[in-house]
Design a protein around this motif. Sequence first.
Motif, PDB file in Angstrom:
ATOM      1  N   VAL A   1      42.037   4.923 -34.969  1.00  0.00           N
ATOM      2  CA  VAL A   1      41.251   6.269 -34.238  1.00  0.00           C
ATOM      3  C   VAL A   1      40.929   7.406 -35.215  1.00  0.00           C
ATOM      4  O   VAL A   1      41.589   7.384 -36.159  1.00  0.00           O
ATOM      5  CB  VAL A   1      42.182   6.946 -33.213  1.00  0.00           C
ATOM      6  CG1 VAL A   1      41.410   8.184 -32.764  1.00  0.00           C
ATOM      7  CG2 VAL A   1      42.720   6.181 -32.054  1.00  0.00           C
ATOM      8  N   VAL A   2      39.565   7.674 -35.243  1.00  0.00           N
ATOM      9  CA  VAL A   2      39.153   8.469 -36.215  1.00  0.00           C
ATOM     10  C   VAL A   2      38.111   9.594 -35.599  1.00  0.00           C
ATOM     11  O   VAL A   2      37.673   9.171 -34.343  1.00  0.00           O
ATOM     12  CB  VAL A   2      38.352   7.655 -37.410  1.00  0.00           C
ATOM     13  CG1 VAL A   2      39.147   6.949 -38.457  1.00  0.00           C
ATOM     14  CG2 VAL A   2      37.431   6.629 -36.814  1.00  0.00           C
ATOM     15  N   PHE A   3      38.207  10.732 -36.154  1.00  0.00           N
ATOM     16  CA  PHE A   3      37.355  11.762 -35.444  1.00  0.00           C
ATOM     17  C   PHE A   3      36.998  12.763 -36.272  1.00  0.00           C
ATOM     18  O   PHE A   3      37.808  12.922 -37.403  1.00  0.00           O
ATOM     19  CB  PHE A   3      38.294  12.372 -33.961  1.00  0.00           C
ATOM     20  CG  PHE A   3      39.139  13.311 -34.316  1.00  0.00           C
ATOM     21  CD1 PHE A   3      39.124  14.542 -34.745  1.00  0.00           C
ATOM     22  CD2 PHE A   3      40.276  12.592 -34.129  1.00  0.00           C
ATOM     23  CE1 PHE A   3      40.428  15.267 -34.821  1.00  0.00           C
ATOM     24  CE2 PHE A   3      41.897  13.408 -34.052  1.00  0.00           C
ATOM     25  CZ  PHE A   3      41.627  14.577 -34.543  1.00  0.00           C
ATOM     26  N   ILE A   4      35.833  13.242 -36.278  1.00  0.00           N
ATOM     27  CA  ILE A   4      35.280  14.598 -36.997  1.00  0.00           C
ATOM     28  C   ILE A   4      35.178  15.553 -35.870  1.00  0.00           C
ATOM     29  O   ILE A   4      34.521  15.688 -35.060  1.00  0.00           O
ATOM     30  CB  ILE A   4      34.289  14.315 -37.817  1.00  0.00           C
ATOM     31  CG1 ILE A   4      34.639  13.279 -39.141  1.00  0.00           C
ATOM     32  CG2 ILE A   4      33.654  15.566 -38.519  1.00  0.00           C
ATOM     33  CD1 ILE A   4      33.443  12.801 -39.976  1.00  0.00           C
ATOM     34  N   GLY A   5      35.678  16.989 -36.336  1.00  0.00           N
ATOM     35  CA  GLY A   5      35.391  18.145 -35.433  1.00  0.00           C
ATOM     36  C   GLY A   5      34.532  19.049 -35.989  1.00  0.00           C
ATOM     37  O   GLY A   5      34.608  19.229 -37.349  1.00  0.00           O
ATOM     38  N   VAL A   6      33.567  19.767 -35.490  1.00  0.00           N
ATOM     39  CA  VAL A   6      32.377  20.330 -35.838  1.00  0.00           C
ATOM     40  C   VAL A   6      32.293  21.831 -35.367  1.00  0.00           C
ATOM     41  O   VAL A   6      32.603  21.540 -34.061  1.00  0.00           O
ATOM     42  CB  VAL A   6      30.931  19.784 -35.557  1.00  0.00           C
ATOM     43  CG1 VAL A   6      30.157  20.241 -36.727  1.00  0.00           C
ATOM     44  CG2 VAL A   6      31.235  18.128 -36.172  1.00  0.00           C
ATOM     45  N   VAL A   7      31.793  22.553 -35.974  1.00  0.00           N
ATOM     46  CA  VAL A   7      31.847  24.003 -35.251  1.00  0.00           C
ATOM     47  C   VAL A   7      30.250  24.016 -34.822  1.00  0.00           C
ATOM     48  O   VAL A   7      29.378  23.576 -35.426  1.00  0.00           O
ATOM     49  CB  VAL A   7      31.766  25.275 -36.417  1.00  0.00           C
ATOM     50  CG1 VAL A   7      31.312  26.610 -35.710  1.00  0.00           C
ATOM     51  CG2 VAL A   7      33.213  25.310 -37.063  1.00  0.00           C
ATOM     52  N   GLY A   8      30.236  24.313 -33.257  1.00  0.00           N
ATOM     53  CA  GLY A   8      28.833  24.039 -32.576  1.00  0.00           C
ATOM     54  C   GLY A   8      28.724  22.759 -31.955  1.00  0.00           C
ATOM     55  O   GLY A   8      29.536  22.049 -32.129  1.00  0.00           O
ATOM     56  N   ASP A   9      27.512  22.620 -31.318  1.00  0.00           N
ATOM     57  CA  ASP A   9      27.093  21.569 -30.792  1.00  0.00           C
ATOM     58  C   ASP A   9      26.482  20.366 -31.591  1.00  0.00           C
ATOM     59  O   ASP A   9      25.185  20.451 -31.967  1.00  0.00           O
ATOM     60  CB  ASP A   9      26.363  21.894 -29.539  1.00  0.00           C
ATOM     61  CG  ASP A   9      25.832  20.804 -28.433  1.00  0.00           C
ATOM     62  OD1 ASP A   9      26.280  19.738 -28.870  1.00  0.00           O
ATOM     63  OD2 ASP A   9      25.118  21.050 -27.542  1.00  0.00           O
ATOM     64  N   HIS A  10      27.110  19.641 -32.116  1.00  0.00           N
ATOM     65  CA  HIS A  10      26.553  18.613 -33.258  1.00  0.00           C
ATOM     66  C   HIS A  10      26.893  17.246 -32.992  1.00  0.00           C
ATOM     67  O   HIS A  10      28.002  17.060 -32.272  1.00  0.00           O
ATOM     68  CB  HIS A  10      26.738  19.387 -34.537  1.00  0.00           C
ATOM     69  CG  HIS A  10      26.276  20.634 -35.113  1.00  0.00           C
ATOM     70  ND1 HIS A  10      25.007  20.724 -35.195  1.00  0.00           N
ATOM     71  CD2 HIS A  10      26.933  21.765 -34.900  1.00  0.00           C
ATOM     72  CE1 HIS A  10      24.836  22.192 -35.568  1.00  0.00           C
ATOM     73  NE2 HIS A  10      26.024  22.730 -35.114  1.00  0.00           N
ATOM     74  N   HIS A  11      26.168  16.274 -33.509  1.00  0.00           N
ATOM     75  CA  HIS A  11      26.540  14.897 -33.613  1.00  0.00           C
ATOM     76  C   HIS A  11      27.057  14.242 -34.669  1.00  0.00           C
ATOM     77  O   HIS A  11      26.487  14.695 -35.747  1.00  0.00           O
ATOM     78  CB  HIS A  11      25.340  14.095 -33.126  1.00  0.00           C
ATOM     79  CG  HIS A  11      24.700  14.434 -31.684  1.00  0.00           C
ATOM     80  ND1 HIS A  11      25.109  13.571 -30.716  1.00  0.00           N
ATOM     81  CD2 HIS A  11      23.900  15.509 -31.083  1.00  0.00           C
ATOM     82  CE1 HIS A  11      24.417  14.194 -29.476  1.00  0.00           C
ATOM     83  NE2 HIS A  11      23.753  15.194 -29.831  1.00  0.00           N
ATOM     84  N   ARG A  12      28.125  13.567 -34.987  1.00  0.00           N
ATOM     85  CA  ARG A  12      28.475  12.927 -35.995  1.00  0.00           C
ATOM     86  C   ARG A  12      28.839  11.480 -35.937  1.00  0.00           C
ATOM     87  O   ARG A  12      29.930  11.167 -36.691  1.00  0.00           O
ATOM     88  CB  ARG A  12      29.922  13.807 -36.552  1.00  0.00           C
ATOM     89  CG  ARG A  12      29.654  15.202 -36.847  1.00  0.00           C
ATOM     90  CD  ARG A  12      28.935  15.509 -38.240  1.00  0.00           C
ATOM     91  NE  ARG A  12      28.884  16.554 -38.655  1.00  0.00           N
ATOM     92  CZ  ARG A  12      27.943  17.570 -38.448  1.00  0.00           C
ATOM     93  NH1 ARG A  12      26.736  17.160 -37.457  1.00  0.00           N
ATOM     94  NH2 ARG A  12      27.589  18.639 -38.974  1.00  0.00           N
ATOM     95  N   LEU A  13      28.207  10.836 -35.110  1.00  0.00           N
ATOM     96  CA  LEU A  13      28.578   9.364 -34.676  1.00  0.00           C
ATOM     97  C   LEU A  13      28.500   8.586 -36.175  1.00  0.00           C
ATOM     98  O   LEU A  13      29.487   7.817 -36.536  1.00  0.00           O
ATOM     99  CB  LEU A  13      27.921   8.821 -33.771  1.00  0.00           C
ATOM    100  CG  LEU A  13      28.195   7.333 -33.486  1.00  0.00           C
ATOM    101  CD1 LEU A  13      29.698   7.193 -32.928  1.00  0.00           C
ATOM    102  CD2 LEU A  13      27.377   6.718 -32.439  1.00  0.00           C
ATOM    103  N   ASP A  14      27.543   8.568 -36.937  1.00  0.00           N
ATOM    104  CA  ASP A  14      27.223   7.980 -37.977  1.00  0.00           C
ATOM    105  C   ASP A  14      28.655   8.290 -39.253  1.00  0.00           C
ATOM    106  O   ASP A  14      29.010   7.329 -39.648  1.00  0.00           O
ATOM    107  CB  ASP A  14      25.900   8.242 -38.630  1.00  0.00           C
ATOM    108  CG  ASP A  14      24.830   7.670 -37.824  1.00  0.00           C
ATOM    109  OD1 ASP A  14      24.970   6.746 -36.872  1.00  0.00           O
ATOM    110  OD2 ASP A  14      23.527   7.983 -38.376  1.00  0.00           O
TER     111      ASP A  14
END
Length: 207
Positions: free
Chosen positions: A173-186
Amino acid sequence: MTSSSIDRATYSVGEAALDLMVLEKAGFPEAFEGHQVIREGALDNETLAENGFDGSTAERFSQAGRVTGVMRELGPTSNMAMSDGFDFMAASVVHLFDSPDSVHGWMHEIFLKDFEDRVGESVGQGHQLVSATRLEPTGFFDEAVGLRVLQGGVDGLISSTVVDFRVGRLLGVVFIGVVGDHHRLDQVIQLGQILEKRIVSVVLGST
Protein backbone atom coordinates in the motif's frame (compact mmCIF):
# COMPACT_ATOMS: atom_id res chain seq x y z
CA MET A 1 8.85 -15.24 -12.88
CA THR A 2 5.19 -16.04 -13.35
CA SER A 3 2.44 -14.85 -11.04
CA SER A 4 1.94 -18.37 -9.69
CA SER A 5 5.64 -18.81 -8.90
CA ILE A 6 5.69 -15.47 -7.06
CA ASP A 7 2.57 -16.57 -5.18
CA ARG A 8 4.34 -19.75 -4.07
CA ALA A 9 7.49 -17.86 -3.13
CA THR A 10 5.57 -15.56 -0.77
CA TYR A 11 4.67 -18.55 1.41
CA SER A 12 8.36 -18.68 2.38
CA VAL A 13 8.20 -15.11 3.68
CA GLY A 14 8.03 -14.69 7.45
CA GLU A 15 6.93 -11.68 9.45
CA ALA A 16 10.52 -10.57 10.01
CA ALA A 17 10.99 -10.03 6.27
CA LEU A 18 8.36 -7.27 6.21
CA ASP A 19 10.84 -4.86 7.82
CA LEU A 20 13.11 -5.34 4.82
CA MET A 21 10.30 -4.61 2.37
CA VAL A 22 8.80 -1.37 3.64
CA LEU A 23 10.58 1.64 2.16
CA GLU A 24 13.26 3.45 4.11
CA LYS A 25 12.96 7.24 4.17
CA ALA A 26 15.66 7.47 1.49
CA GLY A 27 13.58 5.18 -0.74
CA PHE A 28 10.79 7.74 -1.11
CA PRO A 29 10.80 10.19 -4.05
CA GLU A 30 13.02 13.25 -3.87
CA ALA A 31 10.02 15.51 -3.17
CA PHE A 32 9.88 14.01 0.34
CA GLU A 33 13.57 14.38 1.14
CA GLY A 34 12.90 17.14 3.66
CA HIS A 35 10.01 15.37 5.38
CA GLN A 36 10.37 13.47 8.64
CA VAL A 37 9.30 9.99 9.70
CA ILE A 38 6.16 10.45 11.82
CA ARG A 39 5.08 6.81 12.18
CA GLU A 40 6.84 3.53 11.54
CA GLY A 41 7.06 -0.04 12.70
CA ALA A 42 4.85 -3.07 13.17
CA LEU A 43 1.16 -2.78 12.35
CA ASP A 44 -0.69 -5.69 13.94
CA ASN A 45 -4.44 -6.15 13.63
CA GLU A 46 -5.14 -4.45 16.97
CA THR A 47 -3.17 -1.34 16.01
CA LEU A 48 -4.72 -1.23 12.56
CA ALA A 49 -8.21 -1.44 14.06
CA GLU A 50 -7.47 1.33 16.57
CA ASN A 51 -6.38 3.63 13.74
CA GLY A 52 -9.11 2.58 11.31
CA PHE A 53 -12.73 3.55 10.84
CA ASP A 54 -15.13 3.42 13.79
CA GLY A 55 -16.24 -0.14 14.35
CA SER A 56 -13.04 -1.71 13.02
CA THR A 57 -11.93 -4.73 15.04
CA ALA A 58 -8.83 -6.89 15.12
CA GLU A 59 -11.12 -9.92 14.86
CA ARG A 60 -12.59 -8.71 11.57
CA PHE A 61 -9.14 -8.17 10.11
CA SER A 62 -7.93 -11.56 11.33
CA GLN A 63 -10.98 -13.27 9.83
CA ALA A 64 -10.16 -11.54 6.54
CA GLY A 65 -6.85 -13.43 6.54
CA ARG A 66 -4.58 -10.58 7.58
CA VAL A 67 -1.62 -11.70 9.70
CA THR A 68 0.31 -8.48 10.36
CA GLY A 69 2.10 -5.62 8.64
CA VAL A 70 4.82 -2.98 8.77
CA MET A 71 4.57 0.68 7.81
CA ARG A 72 6.56 3.88 7.45
CA GLU A 73 4.87 7.27 7.10
CA LEU A 74 6.49 10.61 6.32
CA GLY A 75 5.02 13.95 7.31
CA PRO A 76 5.93 17.64 7.28
CA THR A 77 8.42 19.31 9.57
CA SER A 78 7.27 22.29 11.63
CA ASN A 79 8.81 24.82 9.24
CA MET A 80 6.90 23.58 6.18
CA ALA A 81 4.02 25.76 4.97
CA MET A 82 0.79 23.80 4.52
CA SER A 83 -0.12 25.62 1.32
CA ASP A 84 -2.46 24.45 -1.43
CA GLY A 85 -0.88 21.74 -3.56
CA PHE A 86 1.75 20.78 -0.98
CA ASP A 87 2.43 17.03 -0.71
CA PHE A 88 2.49 16.87 3.06
CA MET A 89 2.39 13.12 3.61
CA ALA A 90 3.54 9.86 2.02
CA ALA A 91 3.56 6.30 3.28
CA SER A 92 4.43 2.75 2.36
CA VAL A 93 2.86 -0.27 4.06
CA VAL A 94 3.34 -4.01 3.58
CA HIS A 95 0.65 -6.38 4.88
CA LEU A 96 1.04 -10.16 5.19
CA PHE A 97 -2.01 -12.38 4.59
CA ASP A 98 -2.69 -16.09 4.79
CA SER A 99 -3.26 -16.39 1.01
CA PRO A 100 -3.36 -14.40 -2.25
CA ASP A 101 -7.16 -14.81 -2.27
CA SER A 102 -7.34 -13.05 1.09
CA VAL A 103 -5.35 -10.14 -0.36
CA HIS A 104 -7.88 -9.86 -3.20
CA GLY A 105 -10.77 -9.96 -0.73
CA TRP A 106 -9.20 -7.27 1.44
CA MET A 107 -8.64 -4.95 -1.52
CA HIS A 108 -12.29 -5.10 -2.56
CA GLU A 109 -14.30 -5.89 0.57
CA ILE A 110 -12.37 -3.85 3.12
CA PHE A 111 -10.21 -1.19 1.46
CA LEU A 112 -12.53 -0.05 -1.35
CA LYS A 113 -15.84 -0.86 0.35
CA ASP A 114 -15.05 0.70 3.73
CA PHE A 115 -14.10 4.03 2.18
CA GLU A 116 -17.03 4.09 -0.23
CA ASP A 117 -19.52 3.15 2.49
CA ARG A 118 -18.38 6.03 4.69
CA VAL A 119 -18.62 8.93 2.25
CA GLY A 120 -20.40 11.77 4.04
CA GLU A 121 -19.43 10.53 7.50
CA SER A 122 -17.09 12.04 10.07
CA VAL A 123 -13.66 10.38 10.03
CA GLY A 124 -12.19 11.90 13.17
CA GLN A 125 -10.11 14.99 13.89
CA GLY A 126 -12.98 17.18 12.69
CA HIS A 127 -12.83 15.80 9.15
CA GLN A 128 -15.62 14.58 6.92
CA LEU A 129 -15.12 12.07 4.12
CA VAL A 130 -16.32 14.07 1.10
CA SER A 131 -15.69 11.55 -1.68
CA ALA A 132 -13.92 8.30 -2.54
CA THR A 133 -13.32 7.85 -6.25
CA ARG A 134 -12.01 4.60 -7.70
CA LEU A 135 -8.83 4.78 -9.76
CA GLU A 136 -7.29 2.30 -12.18
CA PRO A 137 -3.57 2.07 -11.44
CA THR A 138 -1.52 0.34 -14.13
CA GLY A 139 2.02 -0.98 -14.45
CA PHE A 140 1.95 -3.48 -11.59
CA PHE A 141 2.90 -7.15 -11.75
CA ASP A 142 -0.46 -8.38 -10.45
CA GLU A 143 -3.77 -6.89 -9.37
CA ALA A 144 -3.87 -3.26 -8.23
CA VAL A 145 -6.70 -0.97 -7.12
CA GLY A 146 -6.76 2.66 -6.10
CA LEU A 147 -8.81 5.41 -4.52
CA ARG A 148 -8.69 9.16 -4.49
CA VAL A 149 -10.10 10.24 -1.14
CA LEU A 150 -11.20 13.80 -0.42
CA GLN A 151 -11.65 14.97 3.17
CA GLY A 152 -12.93 18.31 4.39
CA GLY A 153 -12.31 20.05 7.70
CA VAL A 154 -11.97 23.43 9.34
CA ASP A 155 -8.66 23.97 7.54
CA GLY A 156 -10.10 23.12 4.13
CA LEU A 157 -9.72 20.11 1.86
CA ILE A 158 -7.14 17.33 1.95
CA SER A 159 -6.84 14.82 -0.89
CA SER A 160 -5.19 11.42 -0.60
CA THR A 161 -4.35 9.08 -3.45
CA VAL A 162 -4.01 5.46 -2.33
CA VAL A 163 -2.92 2.40 -4.33
CA ASP A 164 -3.12 -1.21 -3.11
CA PHE A 165 -1.29 -3.90 -5.09
CA ARG A 166 -0.88 -7.64 -4.63
CA VAL A 167 2.32 -9.68 -4.62
CA GLY A 168 1.24 -13.23 -3.78
CA ARG A 169 0.02 -13.22 -0.19
CA LEU A 170 1.53 -9.78 0.39
CA LEU A 171 -0.33 -6.49 -0.02
CA GLY A 172 1.63 -3.35 -0.75
CA VAL A 173 0.00 0.00 0.00
CA VAL A 174 1.28 3.45 -0.90
CA PHE A 175 -0.33 6.85 -0.58
CA ILE A 176 0.38 10.54 -0.87
CA GLY A 177 -1.62 13.21 0.95
CA VAL A 178 -1.96 16.70 -0.52
CA VAL A 179 -3.27 19.99 0.82
CA GLY A 180 -6.29 20.90 -1.31
CA ASP A 181 -8.14 19.07 -4.08
CA HIS A 182 -5.42 17.52 -6.25
CA HIS A 183 -4.58 14.38 -8.22
CA ARG A 184 -1.42 12.36 -7.56
CA LEU A 185 -2.04 9.01 -9.27
CA ASP A 186 1.11 9.10 -11.42
CA GLN A 187 3.31 9.87 -8.42
CA VAL A 188 1.64 7.20 -6.28
CA ILE A 189 2.04 4.60 -9.03
CA GLN A 190 5.73 5.49 -9.20
CA LEU A 191 6.01 5.09 -5.42
CA GLY A 192 4.12 1.80 -5.60
CA GLN A 193 6.41 0.41 -8.27
CA ILE A 194 9.43 1.25 -6.12
CA LEU A 195 7.82 -0.64 -3.22
CA GLU A 196 6.76 -3.55 -5.45
CA LYS A 197 10.31 -3.96 -6.76
CA ARG A 198 11.64 -4.03 -3.21
CA ILE A 199 9.02 -6.55 -2.06
CA VAL A 200 9.79 -8.89 -4.97
CA SER A 201 13.55 -8.66 -4.37
CA VAL A 202 13.07 -9.66 -0.71
CA VAL A 203 10.66 -12.46 -1.64
CA LEU A 204 13.08 -13.93 -4.17
CA GLY A 205 15.94 -13.60 -1.73
CA SER A 206 14.03 -15.53 0.94
CA THR A 207 13.26 -18.63 -1.14
